[in-house]
Structure formats: C-alpha cells, structure tokens
Scaffold this active site. Sequence first.
Site, PDB file in Angstrom:
ATOM      1  N   HIS A  40      33.803  -7.066  -9.187  1.00 14.94           N
ATOM      2  CA  HIS A  40      34.921  -7.221 -10.115  1.00 14.94           C
ATOM      3  C   HIS A  40      35.870  -6.048  -9.922  1.00 14.94           C
ATOM      4  CE1 HIS A  40      32.397  -4.279 -12.130  1.00 14.94           C
ATOM      5  NE2 HIS A  40      33.521  -3.857 -12.714  1.00 14.94           N
ATOM      6  N   HIS A 121      40.067   0.023  -7.569  1.00 13.63           N
ATOM      7  CA  HIS A 121      39.221  -0.157  -6.387  1.00 13.63           C
ATOM      8  C   HIS A 121      38.052  -1.057  -6.787  1.00 13.63           C
ATOM      9  CE1 HIS A 121      37.329   3.085  -8.659  1.00 13.63           C
ATOM     10  NE2 HIS A 121      36.197   2.679  -8.124  1.00 13.63           N
TER      11      HIS A 121
END
Length: 181
Positions: A40, A121
């Site tokens: 995710h 990220h």
Amino acid sequence: MRLFLAIELSDAVKNQLCAAVDTLRANARSGNFTRRENLHLTLVFLGEQTRLDAVKTAMEEAAGNSFCLILSGAGTFRREGGDIWWCGVEKSPALAALYASLCAALRTRGFLLEAREYRPHLTLGRQVRMQPGFDGEAFAASISTAAMEVKAVSLMQSLRVNGRLLYKCLYRTKLKDGEAT
C-alpha cells in the site's frame, strides 16, 4: 487501534511490486519482505486511535479528485539493523494536495500528526541485508514504471495475527464524485 490512511494498490501494480520483492528476497542474506496483501501507499500515520468517526469525517472532507499515481525506481533508507528497501513514487501535485488536505482536516479535529516531510514510497522490505555484490542501482533501474488511477483513500488498521502483520481496511472514501463506503 493502530491506524493509518493509505492508498490501496491495483492488482497490476501489486504484481509488479511482488516481482521486485521476489528479486530482493532472492538476493538478500536476510530481511522482512512485504507480503502482497500488505502492499500500500501510506498517506498519514495516525498511531493508536479510538476516534473513528472523526477520522472518517476528515477523510470525507479532504477527498478531492481522483488522479494518476506513477511508481518508478527504488532505493533504500539506510538503517543499522538492515535497510528499508522501497519503490519510488513520482512527484504528483494531486498526491501532495490530498496529503495536505487530509493532514489539515485531521489536525482541525485535534489529531497530532508527524511533523516530518512527507516522502511517499512503497515499502518492499525492512531490515534487509543484501548479499555482497548486489547492484542496487541496477535493481532500481530494472523496476518498470507502473501507473494506476487513485480513486479512494482507505482507513487501515494494523494488526498482529498469529505473529504476522496484517492490514485491514475499516473504511474507504471514494475520490471525485463517489460516496463513502
């Protein structure tokens, strides 16, 4: 409950990221690698919270238009106990606006959030120690660019089940003209 807001990823993006995780795992001496179901993009870490209704209201208030998220490249955050390997996210005014809007809506409701700069990220592995000779630059260059339409923000709960980390979606707010689910 340990909570965070996130963008859940499409199956196509997860497939690409899993290939990158597999490459890291095959070339590592050790590490904790992100499982497919846990991939995710974290937007806002909330920590231990019980005020779910306030979080949901903030999510609905902050929801803007859907946008394209582009992933490319990879890198590391150096750590003494082993590095964090990640896949990069291209700069996106829409992502930055969503993040800022979520933070503002949450702070208005009294949530204390981290003050550090948002560095989007996707974590591929933690505490990773690569085998000697592994070419991290070549690995980063080998990751194909992946794109997906971001259509929702999810409220996620972080759980430990039988010693394994699990992320459970508690609530989802659709972006654009969608309704909360």
